[in-house]
Design an enzyme around this catalytic site. Structure first.
Site, PDB file in Angstrom:
ATOM      1  N   HIS A 117      -7.423   0.814   5.722  1.00 11.63           N
ATOM      2  CA  HIS A 117      -5.959   0.902   5.692  1.00 11.63           C
ATOM      3  C   HIS A 117      -5.441  -0.309   4.931  1.00 11.63           C
ATOM      4  CE1 HIS A 117      -1.840   1.539   6.558  1.00 11.63           C
ATOM      5  NE2 HIS A 117      -1.741   0.494   7.348  1.00 11.63           N
ATOM      6  N   ASP A 128      -2.628  -2.399   3.741  1.00 11.01           N
ATOM      7  CA  ASP A 128      -1.275  -2.959   3.646  1.00 11.01           C
ATOM      8  C   ASP A 128      -1.222  -3.790   2.377  1.00 11.01           C
ATOM      9  OD1 ASP A 128      -0.205  -2.099   6.275  1.00 11.01           O
ATOM     10  OD2 ASP A 128      -1.851  -3.338   7.018  1.00 11.01           O
ATOM     11  N   ASP A 173      -0.020   4.572   9.921  1.00  7.27           N
ATOM     12  CA  ASP A 173       0.578   3.427  10.615  1.00  7.27           C
ATOM     13  C   ASP A 173       2.090   3.417  10.525  1.00  7.27           C
ATOM     14  OD1 ASP A 173       0.424   1.152  12.167  1.00  7.27           O
ATOM     15  OD2 ASP A 173       0.118  -0.213  10.491  1.00  7.27           O
ATOM     16  N   HIS A 176       5.476   0.064   4.944  1.00  5.12           N
ATOM     17  CA  HIS A 176       6.067  -0.220   6.250  1.00  5.12           C
ATOM     18  C   HIS A 176       6.139  -1.710   6.561  1.00  5.12           C
ATOM     19  CE1 HIS A 176       1.822   1.087   6.594  1.00  5.12           C
ATOM     20  NE2 HIS A 176       1.683   0.034   7.355  1.00  5.12           N
TER      21      HIS A 176
END
Length: 918
Positions: A13, A15, A125, A354
């Site tokens: 994941h 970010d 997420d 996000h």
């Protein structure tokens, strides 16, 4: 007995930026991708890698390693690296409806370059999930979504329970997810998070302990024998020895089929076994059946300045650059700037992940975001300016008999979906003198400054010769320049004036032209305005406003006769939370401006607008107490912190400007303040006095009806929620709507008055989450200005049509000036598309990349069908039903140039019109 399958899906994941600045994450990304390619080369048993559902990873990697493109492309085409469908993993509630669509559209366009795309709604997420996601996914041919938040599928202690009567959404990690329109997809919750198969041991004893627990945990949630294990986590390096670890697991558990799998393979197997008792969950997934502390909704108020910049950037693209560029193409054949607009969108969307738009990263991340907002806006504004220049050259101003030859035409553009009336301020040049670089501009400036303007006797005429009340101001002489398409730059000095007036009945997706006439011989009949200023307020045909000594105000809706009392009180309290979560100190009593004397004065009294200025000088605590710093260093969880607010006080000066326009159905408000306090929250309060158990909040392609009182599991004293353009409370007879610009957090208080509280500022000092990350800039010290509007209405916000005022409040006006007397192909008033549908909202007016079709997208805000008509004013060769990917589907019949259709409840409708070239 069915043999169990353990599907291990490798991923990381990613970010893009978070607890480190972007380039630090970027460095690690290049390492990850290099390791991945090396592993795929050497290990044929390492079959798949899911590239986190976002194509921007490819862009970021190839920026550093362009030489790897061929190798990367080969593995993508072979299906071993799975890409898409998004451009970025966005926060769904803090980005606009169209931004969510463009994210999916551009992700598909990027993936198409490699020939394959993952048809999976991937939300690992997201801090809650938009209710219309199933409809968007289905329109993109996606029938399954996976997500990490928003649904609580089990009871306490991980015990699977019967959903019926339990209050929990689903007994399984698998469920159906339905949008408000009825579109349905399979929903899969990462019940044990997206790291439940992370770092699988190779050594047998460790593997036995690992799998005994992980298999047991997965079986508690799973509805079938197909078990999902996510092999990765945040920024997780790939597991190079995964093939060996799988071999170990196979030897230990011969009754389990361990597979290095892909989502496609896992979902295909899952679909064959789905049970009959699958639950269907409806609409938004916001973790409402939890204790309310882990929803992360307060990211909506972290670093409010980012939300304001984002709202502006999105609106300029959606309600400025795209429709104006479309008009310029239709009217003058100007090529639609597809690539430039995509670049502007991509630059903006690089702020939409996000951890970025949520304001929950380290300070360096959010500094860089401001630069991206600026870059996207600068390009967007350039596209707007170019389109307006082309359109201005096509407007026939010579044919208006009532305009003298020396008059100065000004055209006002309304790119919203409804006819619009409102106050505009424009600047125009009344005289201009070019000069070559080198001569003496001061002499030119002096000459221009001596020109008589006759502002007192000037008059503003519409294209029917009717006068409009306008205020003219002399702005003096200024430098300017032009950049011709066929020669070197042209500097000039110019005399400028400003005109402020009410632009009345400007057509939707169109424009209307006036002319400034300074000839004293031109006579025009004075226009009476229904707007008046009183000693303590103001009134027009629709509403009356009374301002109190403490700066609060009452608003009377003249149509219903109902008065909303005590509007606009400000509230301030402490905040011991972080960028993710608000936490008021124990025993803290909020301060308010109720009863605090304010300076109130009338600062504008014109026929088109009345404005009062309200000044509060307020003393509030300077920060949290000293204990707070110690608690943060020791990582005391925010819910267990015992610090209070400091006894030291600092001044907090609030300057509020509240305006009522001549035709306004609500008041428009701006509040400016210089924040010198820390660890606190500022809200503005609107007690509705209405009895209602639910309210409407503008969300993604819907007006979501939400319960004001949370579920029984909710223990958080705060019940803050997300909004886009508005929040409205109604008792069925009348209602109150609060519109905003970039203020995404609200709460409807359980105070007996259904008070709407809108968050204006939240000052915090740390990132929060898993470590100690100080974020001093999240205190948001310094100057701020926020804007909101208050609209009373009949019925609810949809039935009354009040929602259109909220959308228009967020949208700027555009204008061109001083075209002079010219022949042209466009009339002085024009509307590109006429449409009707009382509960419908226009979402997009643009052109498609594939066919250069004109794309029109609308959505129904009502829970019942609504009739829709569309009548293009431009020549159409053919019309098609389309979708969010802008593809042509069935032909749309145009009878007498008109499309008649029914928009289903909460339906998102897109049409594509093939422009007939003249």
């Amino acid at each position: 007995m069915t043999k169990k399958s353990a599907h291990l899906i490798s991923h990381s994941h990613w970010d893009r930026e978070w607890y480190m600045p972007y380039e630090r994450h970027h460095y690690l990304l290049t390492e990850l991708m290099n390791d991945l390619l090396d592993t795929l080369e050497r290990d044929s048993e390492y079959r798949y890698f899911h590239l986190d559902g976002q194509t921007i990873i490819i862009e970021d990697y190839l920026t550093v390693h362009p030489e790897k493109r061929e190798q990367l492309e080969a593995y993508i085409k072979a299906g071993r690296i799975i890409i898409g469908p998004w451009y970025v993993l966005q926060d769904e509630f803090l980005t606009s409806s169209e931004a969510n669509v463009r994210n999916l559209l551009i992700g598909h366009q990027d993936a198409a370059k490699y020939g394959v795309i993952s048809k999976l709604g991937y939300f690992p997420d997201s801090f809650g999930n938009m209710g219309q996601a199933p409809q968007l996914l289905k329109q993109a041919d996606i029938d399954t979504a996976v997500f990490g938040r928003g649904v609580k599928p089990t009871g306490f202690d991980n015990v699977v329970i019967d959903a019926h009567g339990s209050g929990y959404e689903s007994p399984y990690s698998e469920m159906y997810w339905s949008a408000p329109d009825g579109s349905k997809v399979i929903g899969i919750l990462f019940a044990n998070w997206y790291s439940n198969g992370n770092e699988v041991p190779v050594e047998a004893e460790a593997a036995k302990a690992f799998w005994d627990k992980r298999l047991g945990d997965a079986q508690k949630y799973a509805s079938t024998s197909e078990l999902l294990f996510m092999n990765g986590c945040d920024h997780q390096p790939i597991q190079r020895d995964l093939s060996e670890a799988i071999d170990t697991a196979k030897a230990l558990y011969p009754d389990v089929d361990f597979i290095h799998s892909s989502f496609e393979q896992y979902i295909d197997a899952l679909k064959k076994q789905l049970p009959d008792d699958m639950v269907t969950i409806q609409g938004e997934l916001r973790s409402q059946h939890t204790d309310g502390w882990g929803t992360l909704v307060n990211t909506a108020s972290a670093r409010v300045y980012l939300k304001q910049l984002n709202q502006l950037g999105q609106t300029l693209l959606e309600k400025g650059a795209e429709p104006l560029a479309t008009l310029a193409h239709l009217a003058a054949g100007k090529a639609y700037p597809h690539q430039l607009l995509t670049h502007a969108w991509k630059t903006l969307m690089q702020n939409h992940p996000h951890d970025s738009i949520c304001g929950c990263s380290v300070d360096e991340v959010h500094r860089e975001m401001i630069t991206r907002f600026d870059k996207s806006r600068h390009l967007t504004e350039t596209i707007i300016d170019e389109s307006l220049q082309v359109l201005a050259g096509q407007i026939d101003t010579a044919s208006v008999a009532s305009w003298p030859k020396d008059s100065l035409p000004v055209t006002i553009y309304n790119m919203t979906g409804w006819e619009r009336t409102g106050t505009v301020r424009i600047e125009l040049l009344v005289a201009k003198s070019y000069f070559k670089e080198g001569p003496n501009p001061p002499a030119i400036a002096e000459r221009l400054a001596q020109l008589p303007l006759n502002l007192d006797n000037g008059v503003l005429l519409d294209d029917h010769g009717q006068a409009t009340s306008a205020k003219a101001e002399d702005l003096g002489v200024h430098f300017g320049y032009e950049l011709p398409k066929d020669k070197f730059r042209q500097p000039y000095m110019a005399r400028r004036i400003a005109l402020t007036f009410e632009a009345q009945q400007v057509p939707a997706l169109g424009f209307k032209t006036w002319a400034w006439v300074s000839d004293p011989t031109v006579q025009a009949e004075a226009v009476n305005s229904p707007l008046i200023a009183t000693d303590s307020g103001m009134a027009n045909t629709h509403i009356a406003v009374s301002i109190h000594a403490d700066g609060s105000y009452d608003i009377t809706d003249k149509e219903t006769g109902f008065t909303y009392e005590g509007m606009g009180v400000y509230e301030n309290c402490g905040d011991l939370g972080n960028e993710y979560v608000f936490r008021q100190p124990d025993g803290d009593i909020a301060l308010t401006t109720k009863g605090l004397p304010a300076q109130v004065k009338l600062v504008e009294n014109e026929p088109y607008r009345v404005t009062y200025e309200i000044k509060h000088t307020w003393l509030i605590p300077a920060s949290a107490s000293e204990l707070f710093e110690d608690e943060k260093r020791k990582m005391v969880p925010f819910r267990k912190r015992t610090a209070s607010r400091s006894s030291e006080l600092v001044p907090f000066e609030l300057i509020t400007r509240i305006s009522l326009e001549q035709s306004g159905k609500g008041v428009q408000v701006s509040a400016s303040y210089n924040n010198q306090a820390k660890d606190h929250r500022l809200r503005v309060l609107f007690p509705t006095g209405l009895t209602a158990s639910t309210h409407l909040a503008d969300s993604i392609f819907e007006a979501a009806e939400r319960d004001t009182v949370p579920a029984k599991e909710w223990i958080n004293p705060s019940n803050a929620q997300h909004q886009q353009a508005f929040i409205s409370v109604s008792d069925g007879t009348q209602g109150l709507m609060i519109a905003n610009k970039g203020l995404n957090e609200y709460e409807v208080l359980r105070d007996g008055k259904n008070t709407i509280a809108v968050t204006l500022l939240r000052s915090v000092s740390e990132l929060g989450d898993w470590g100690v990350f100080p974020t001093p800039e999240a205190q948001c010290l310094g100057d701020h200005t926020v804007e909101f509007a208050v609209y009373p209405h009949k019925g609810n916000a949809i039935q009354s049509g009040a929602f259109a005022s909220a959308y228009q409040f967020q949208s700027p006006w555009f204008h061109t000036t001083a075209m002079g007397q010219q022949q042209g192909t466009l009339p002085t008033s024009y509307q590109a598309l006429e449409w009707s549908g009382s509960s419908l909202a226009l979402s997009a007016f643009k052109m498609s990349l594939d066919h250069d079709d004109v794309i029109v997208r609308l959505y129904n805000l009502a829970n019942e069908a609504e009739q829709l008509t569309l009548k293009p004013s431009f020549p159409v060769a053919a019309g098609y039903q389309s979708d969010i990917l802008e593809r042509r589907h069935d032909s749309a019949e145009l009878a007498d140039g008109l499309i008649r259709a029914s928009a289903g409840k909460c339906e998102i409708i897109t049409y594509a019109f093939q422009h007939k070239q003249s």
